[in-house]
Scaffold this motif. Sequence first.
Motif, short mmCIF file in Angstrom:
data_model
loop_
_atom_site.label_atom_id
_atom_site.label_comp_id
_atom_site.label_asym_id
_atom_site.label_seq_id
_atom_site.Cartn_x
_atom_site.Cartn_y
_atom_site.Cartn_z
N SER A 130 0.82 -1.22 0.00
CA SER A 130 0.00 0.00 0.00
C SER A 130 0.85 1.26 0.00
O SER A 130 0.31 2.37 -0.12
CB SER A 130 -0.92 0.00 1.22
N HIS A 131 2.16 1.12 0.17
CA HIS A 131 3.07 2.26 0.17
C HIS A 131 4.31 1.94 -0.66
O HIS A 131 4.60 0.79 -0.95
CB HIS A 131 3.53 2.60 1.60
N ARG A 132 5.04 2.98 -0.98
CA ARG A 132 6.36 2.81 -1.57
C ARG A 132 7.33 2.45 -0.44
O ARG A 132 7.65 3.29 0.39
CB ARG A 132 6.81 4.09 -2.27
N ARG A 133 7.77 1.19 -0.43
CA ARG A 133 8.70 0.76 0.63
C ARG A 133 9.75 -0.22 0.11
O ARG A 133 10.41 -0.91 0.89
CB ARG A 133 7.92 0.12 1.79
N ILE A 134 9.95 -0.26 -1.20
CA ILE A 134 10.89 -1.21 -1.77
C ILE A 134 12.22 -0.52 -2.05
O ILE A 134 12.34 0.30 -2.97
CB ILE A 134 10.36 -1.83 -3.07
N LEU A 135 13.23 -0.83 -1.24
CA LEU A 135 14.59 -0.38 -1.54
C LEU A 135 15.13 -1.24 -2.67
O LEU A 135 14.91 -2.46 -2.70
CB LEU A 135 15.49 -0.50 -0.32
N HIS A 136 15.86 -0.64 -3.59
CA HIS A 136 16.31 -1.41 -4.75
C HIS A 136 17.60 -0.83 -5.30
O HIS A 136 17.98 0.31 -5.00
CB HIS A 136 15.22 -1.42 -5.83
N SER A 137 18.24 -1.63 -6.11
CA SER A 137 19.42 -1.19 -6.85
C SER A 137 19.08 -1.36 -8.32
O SER A 137 19.27 -2.44 -8.90
CB SER A 137 20.64 -2.03 -6.46
N ALA A 138 18.53 -0.29 -8.91
CA ALA A 138 17.96 -0.33 -10.27
C ALA A 138 17.01 -1.52 -10.34
O ALA A 138 16.16 -1.69 -9.48
CB ALA A 138 19.07 -0.38 -11.31
N ASP A 139 17.19 -2.39 -11.35
CA ASP A 139 16.35 -3.58 -11.47
C ASP A 139 17.19 -4.85 -11.31
O ASP A 139 16.89 -5.90 -11.87
CB ASP A 139 15.61 -3.60 -12.81
#
Length: 544
Positions: A130-139
Amino acid sequence: MQASVEHQCDVLIIGSGAAGLSLALKLAEHCQVIVLSKSDISEGSTKYAQGGIAAVFDEDDSIESHVEDTLDAGAGLCDRGAVHFTASRAKACMQWLIKFGMPFDQISAQENESTTTEARFHLTREGGHSHRRILHSADATGAAVQLTLVEAVKHHPNIHLFQRYNAVDLIKSSTDKNAIIGAYVWNRKRESVEVIRSRFVALATGGASKVYQYTSNPDVSSGDGIAMAWRVGCRVANMEFNQFHPTCLYHPEARNFLITEALRGEGAKLCHADGTAFMQRFDERGDLAPRDIVARAIDFEMKRLGADCMYLDISHKPSDFIVKHFPNIYRKCRSLGIDMTRQAIPVVPAAHYSCGGVVTDFDAKTDLDNLYAIGEVAYTGLHGANRMASNSLLECIVFAHAAADHIIQRLDEKHVIEPINAWDESQVSNSDEEVIIQHNWHELRLFMWDYVGIVRTNKRLERAQHRIALLKQEVDEYYSHFKVSNNLLELRNLLTVADLIVRCAQQRKESRGLHYNLDYPELLANPVPTILSGKTTGNTGLSA
């Protein structure tokens, strides 16, 4: 008995992905660790995870929201305690990973429209969240995690990397049948079985999606840890819930290539060949519905239309946005003649993640003393009937930390060294019939896809069970007469896992989450996990 090579350590970690390497790093300042890797230390499912890791860093988000989203995606079968345990430790575990140099994507606080200092991390959103909570390194988050951890462990003097070794079987104590004291391992370079004696053993072998013909997983995902734990008497749970990722690239030259859910988080739409979107007809959340719903929707549309694939379209977004946020996917598609900035990507579902596994507690302890299980190999109660996106790498690191804390507390316990029988190959020979293994391998994966896939029936499950029984008999006979090989060990384990999947599926008299049975389309009012006991043959049943 023949003499064999024997190694010793305090902790043997079987598996070298995010779970295994995180555990090794946490333990390395306290004891001697051996990490067993079936292939190269950089190979494994972690490397291929694209999307990211879920953790609450946004001030508008909350741990309770992360918990509720996970419970909702898990279709009523998550353990709330396990979900809260994981979500509440997510931020600290990500900060620990960042200290080792994990390059999560960053933006300025102004760009993120937030006043918090932690807004430097670019947070994306995926299905079920329901929120933006995804830490990522590009794809290519998984590849970055793997590289970060490998760089940290490979020069540590207390971490010893055994690459190209298969675990064969766990070794029980001769004086305490409820304790594990090491493992037999196969040195793939020398083609010989060796012994590793260890005070503690941790299974971090990943999942078992290689049991299916079409999978996003690498070749090493053959359910080794689940099968080994079952053979020594551990319980396993919820094996019927194998997640099929909705969007794998459909192309003859793109074997196992995943198209991250983050594309849909950034506005990509699932559609027919003519561009007609269809997800809103299946769920009010549309393209951001949980994976089980999206995978079934794609499967339904393919069968309804007689189509080989569906399409994922993000071409309405600016080209520079697409290339910046999804460079790995962009390059792969372009290499195959697909320009995702101008056209839709052909996609199909594929086996992706095992939500069930070896039963553990919150310290990652299994039913047997000295034996732990972490990551995809384990059943913690976090995922329930369907894993929410980007909770997998999170679970690896959270429970690696929990296992390390528990093991460290036990390092001062009195330890008695007892004899271990060497591996005896005096009664076996080299096989000249490897084609039998290859044939059985392909047969298993094909009928598991056809009979125990996205949509199941009682008759399909019965057919699969019958074929598994015949193949197990053949392989057991083969195993007793010939020297071990990589293909033989993996087929043996996959047959065990296939049997567990079918047995769990047969016991669930409903359709829930990733398990959809046309003979039981309704939901039960009071669902419970499916737990199989390995202590007594045939002692299976539903347990709360």
